[in-house]
Design a protein around this motif. Structure first.
Motif, PDB file in Angstrom:
ATOM      1  N   VAL A   8       7.793  37.645  15.737  1.00  0.00           N
ATOM      2  CA  VAL A   8       6.781  38.589  16.304  1.00  0.00           C
ATOM      3  C   VAL A   8       6.435  39.759  15.526  1.00  0.00           C
ATOM      4  O   VAL A   8       5.160  40.078  15.685  1.00  0.00           O
ATOM      5  N   GLU A 360      11.655  39.494  19.647  1.00  0.00           N
ATOM      6  CA  GLU A 360      11.362  38.391  20.426  1.00  0.00           C
ATOM      7  C   GLU A 360      12.002  38.144  21.840  1.00  0.00           C
ATOM      8  O   GLU A 360      11.703  37.739  22.765  1.00  0.00           O
TER       9      GLU A 360
ATOM     10  N   THR C   7       3.622  31.487  20.328  1.00  0.00           N
ATOM     11  CA  THR C   7       4.242  32.159  19.579  1.00  0.00           C
ATOM     12  C   THR C   7       5.789  32.368  20.122  1.00  0.00           C
ATOM     13  O   THR C   7       6.667  32.018  19.013  1.00  0.00           O
ATOM     14  N   VAL C   8       6.077  32.879  21.047  1.00  0.00           N
ATOM     15  CA  VAL C   8       7.371  33.234  21.657  1.00  0.00           C
ATOM     16  C   VAL C   8       7.776  32.002  22.367  1.00  0.00           C
ATOM     17  O   VAL C   8       8.753  31.115  22.259  1.00  0.00           O
ATOM     18  N   ASP C 356       2.883  33.391  27.116  1.00  0.00           N
ATOM     19  CA  ASP C 356       2.996  33.652  25.807  1.00  0.00           C
ATOM     20  C   ASP C 356       2.780  35.276  25.420  1.00  0.00           C
ATOM     21  O   ASP C 356       3.850  35.934  25.051  1.00  0.00           O
ATOM     22  N   GLU C 360       5.671  37.903  24.508  1.00  0.00           N
ATOM     23  CA  GLU C 360       5.516  38.484  23.160  1.00  0.00           C
ATOM     24  C   GLU C 360       5.562  40.043  23.190  1.00  0.00           C
ATOM     25  O   GLU C 360       6.209  40.875  22.109  1.00  0.00           O
TER      26      GLU C 360
END
Lengths: 371, 371, 371, 371
Positions: A8, A360, C7-8, C356, C360
């Protein structure tokens, strides 16, 4: 994608030992975190060379020039960038290194990887100097973590061939007196006696034209339980990934670590007990991490720092252009032991890894809006 | 993003100890790599339980069911997915664990992180069983690396509280006789004598209702010089990131590792010499890595494996629902020592980390096109 | 790292058109989200072939087999994996495609990239069939978003060369009557009249041995203001990155999109007004996104779907083995228009991108713990 | 992780419109690529303001200060960092924007996301000025691609409400005469006549205190076949992800793009033919990309640029502190049309996306070693 860390958050470190500047860009930090520049400078000063007679006499101010991301003493949410100018550069010291690689340095491997196009001066991007921007970013992370009550401390656990040992950090709870002692003097030890003997060992190594290493222990107090992830994004993985980014680090372990291999399960398991109405482990062999996730106990880890590769003695090497054996004497001013200066770097690395995991997990508290 | 590894390759591991299946998806592997399913099965068998009287008597076939990415015995370039069915599950063994967490396991931390929604049976996603899909992916990576002459071997360097030691892997060059000896018997030791004493120690721990740990050493032979990156994507960082994803691993070091902290620079630096017209280090304290980049010497690293957390003895714990101290006796069939079964997992982890670095560097040779 | 998103969260999609199975692993989803399998199946059924006389007559049940990550109807926090078996495969249809690539398909580019090792049957990993696991993952994301009041709907905005137009989705606020109408019939249009004309156009294209495309519009209602990021992780970037992963999508735009290029600033800017005590834009040319961040208005975007590449007519191609021109007639059963089946895929893509970003940003509400 | 792009390369962009500096760090670029600073400056000059009477009269030199990663005119393999000082700042222009957000800008969304801690001056990190460091990085990528024969060109395809159209870029092959014409004058059009009419339209918009937008077309010539990936890392996904990072871009499409939705399959499919012994598509509706992978034809894509949000007319807005409707007149010097200045930014974005894909695929040729 070498010099980039985080999921992140996103830390990019750039610069070479003798490039115009070194610096970092730190993306993903929430807006509204107060940044105390004077406190950050004091943190950077702990890493900077030239402060102590055991360290290199090169003097680098390591004063960050803030480029972006901070306004009115608070983070804005935009990437935070800062640079440090390289002023005290002496490129002529390094002219021969492209031909004759220094043992223990990356001169040889960089030449192979980069087709000899790398910047050899002062170790280029491999220089320990690159830990300065790591400490800028880590210093911000430390201040961010402090807003939620997390305090990170490191010290020299053991130094040199004789293993001069400091008193261990309290692995069960934050010990204010211990942390005060650690922060009271210039040398990162809890015990004044150990500090004295360690200093003497470093100066003896210098006199011997040699160098020594050591082990740094780092603890994070106040990390709530339930932070981290299984498998490849556990707190161990995250801390190890960034800690091995510090030049000279060759080992990382957590809690009882390598010593756990010599314990039985009944010795190494940390039993749970109710304490003040809360479940918690009675001991902390796990270093505060089970299954990659924090237990609520202090996060405790160690990193092994090899002896400085640059030593004053003549060493055997090769002349890569001539294809022949050669002898090399490293010139320049180098630390006979970088362990003391690596202590704040361990704290910085730990802070960045933990902040990324907290963000995160959505566990970092959102700062209050600006009026 | 917990159970995902890699930059160019992308390994996703899924499954819980008692879910219908466990498995992996491995993306980014070049097309045209031959995959020998029988050899891969033999590799998996080294990790599987029930093979040896020192291991748990649970029998799990660990036969992968290939779902995608491999056609006619070769990778297609598409993600490779495989699963292993969970058959020998005994969920009733685990019913109380949600209330009374096992010391040394992730029961407590998972409960906090996941709000008690995690799958507690058999350790859920935290189970050592998840190393089976890691070995499927790693087994493919090992076969890929073999096509370019890289050979990875691991063994038990030290076992138990008395530190029963095996002969070390040759750190200077591949020793065929040594590797043949290591692969000749069921127990991952070079020395037959050490193997015998290690087995006895494991059986003694079992009889004592206790468990023991150990240290695994792993070497990768044939990695060309110049692979890897400085800072956060060095070979150390990559290997450590995946190795700490193996349950029970609490420490990772490279070359002389933690021992380097007790050497002087003149001892620890590896001098370069010309050998057969090529520059190479004379010694390998660096574990084949300088500045995160391979030197051309064997990559040598160690990982510390804690004693199995599941032991037969009664242990102190807490009843999280009642908020009271409790006593816990872990039932079920468990390994008194998981170190032998973790040896191929170390090889798998090493292979995946190296393959990712080679691919990112464009150093993995493109397989020949199909006629 | 082709078939991985987020991303997450971390979505990995695997499988080929004719491999034993296709599936996905979805990592990073919080624990405790209820998953209604029946509702998810209804969502998948909207994408599945064989439901409507305008679609291919292949029948694939598209019933997911849940492998991990869901217990007692809730996510556990562990990766969620599910597969769909490939049963109705007719590999013989595709034998010649390795030699003679189909225009508009990836046969040629895959052959070059993968050295002819790719799985050519049914398009392999490039098949539109891979949108089924995307819909499994997206269906979970849609249910997760519903817990915080976010509702995503898509429809056919325009179909075929004559641009048969549906009534637009309300871009200012959720219109329950409109959504009910859209969901009332099998064909993803709001207007019954438009649906009828679109069906006729598709059947006419089939009779003509040809195919047609269209534009899909998608809206997300209930996304709070302040979600997303500037530059490369804005909501536009995230949605576009996943939407271009849907085969046949050749364009993506947001709000007034390409039409904005033909407006003046005074027309295109959305003025702010206070409405019910809250600031909000009066119009929504921005598609609910300014600077990559949500405005609180509906997120509105469009994607252009090209006409199905597989058509019944003879087409010019080349014989890659002979190095000569060739003629090709694609056999098999194909949709004369995939736009209707792509509508739920657009919803799935939008849901995954938004989830996501919310995670995040720490804006997805943590589910309540399990009792 | 907002302002970071790439898989093998890693671009971090930092800075705000009125911070001390803006800049970038570009990691992962191979060593040994020649960087012609003068040519790069000419590229940056195409984006810089103040060059043309159609653009803002602010003058910013946009002269990069190189901090690291380039020595002796070549990349070293270390991260390349450069900054541009912000000199011509007039912060007082922006004082009220924190209270009264400008329609069409990120003032409102940034205030919500960042709790009012963002840097409002000049749009902060959301400013179009941040495309300057994107062009520094992209300019290096363009020079890197040129070493392997890839040439990228963009122009204004259509401008303003009347859709003043330029001659299209040759979509079948590089047309030297066309590129020479495009590069011959200051305004990014192929046709001199179109350029004249576009300039007039921009000046008319200025006189009208309004702004106009347009569509930019970009082509990459010389990209070999077989580069890219299916699903989420196709060339479309990569280009779209970075292109939507350019402020004011609201749509991206490839080849026939949105127009493909109005074609039949028999019209839109590009038939293959043997040409000079090589298979290639006869037409290029696919924009050089099938299944996310390059066909060997020019990569052709378009991006829609909305009219500049800053206009001279009074606009309706709200006073966020007072919670009341307000009227706003944006002061300062702004472009009535940013499309001309966005043309080199499209080239930069395209170059970075392609270079990343080439590196990930191991298709970028390793530069020759340094003597």
């Amino acid at each position: 994608m070498a010099s980039v860390f985080g999921t992140v958050i996103h830390l990019s470190i750039f610069g070479q030992s003798h490039s115009p500047a070194i610096g970092c860009s730190l993306d993903g930090i929430p807006a509204g975190i107060p940044v105390d520049a004077a406190a950050l400078q004091r943190f950077l000063d702990r890493r900077a060379p030239g402060r102590d007679d055991t360290a290199t006499r090169r003097r680098e101010a390591d004063a960050p020039e803030w480029l972006s991301g901070i306004v009115d003493g608070h983070t804005t949410g935009a990437p935070i960038a800062a640079i440090i100018r390289n002023t005290d550069t002496r490129s002529q010291d390094y002219d021969g290194l492209r031909r004759v690689p220094r043992p223990g340095h990356a001169d040889f491997t960089a030449r192979v990887k980069y087709g000899n196009w790398h910047d050899v001066a002062g170790g280029g991007h491999f220089s320990g100097r690159l830990t300065a921007p790591l400490c800028i970013a880590g210093g911000i992370a430390l201040q961010a973590l402090a807003t939620m009550g997390i305090d990170i401390a490191a010290h020299i656990q053991s130094l040199g061939p004789e293993g001069i040992a400091d008193e261990p950090l309290d692995e069960l709870e934050r010990d204010e007196a211990q942390l005060a002692a650690l922060r009271a003097h210039n040398f990162p030890c809890i015990s004044t006696d150990a500090a004295g003997r360690m200093r003497a060992a470093i100066l003896a190594a210098r006199d011997d034209l040699d160098s020594i290493g050591g082990v740094i222990e780092c603890a994070a107090y106040g990390v709530p339980a339930g932070v981290g992830d299984p498998m490849f994004d556990g707190l161990e993985n995250r801390i190890a990934r960034i800690a091995f980014g510090i030049p000279a680090v060759k080992g990382v372990d957590f809690g009882s670590g390598f010593a756990a291999a010599y314990l039985t399960g009944s010795e190494n398991n940390d039993p749970f007990r109710m304490v003040d109405g809360q479940p918690r482990p009675e001991t902390n062999n796990a270093g505060g991490i089970l299954g990659g996730i924090s237990t609520g106990m202090p996060i405790v880890w160690q990193m092994a720092v090899k002896p400085t590769a640059s030593i004053g003695r003549a060493q055997r090497s090769v002349d890569l252009d001539a294809g022949a054996d050669a002898e090399l004497t490293v010139r320049g001013r180098h630390d006979p032991c970088i362990v003391p200066r690596a202590v704040p770097v361990a704290e910085a690395a730990c802070a960045l890894a933990l902040l990324d995991a907290l963000l995160e997990d959505g566990r970092f508290p959102t700062p209050a809006p600006r009026n």
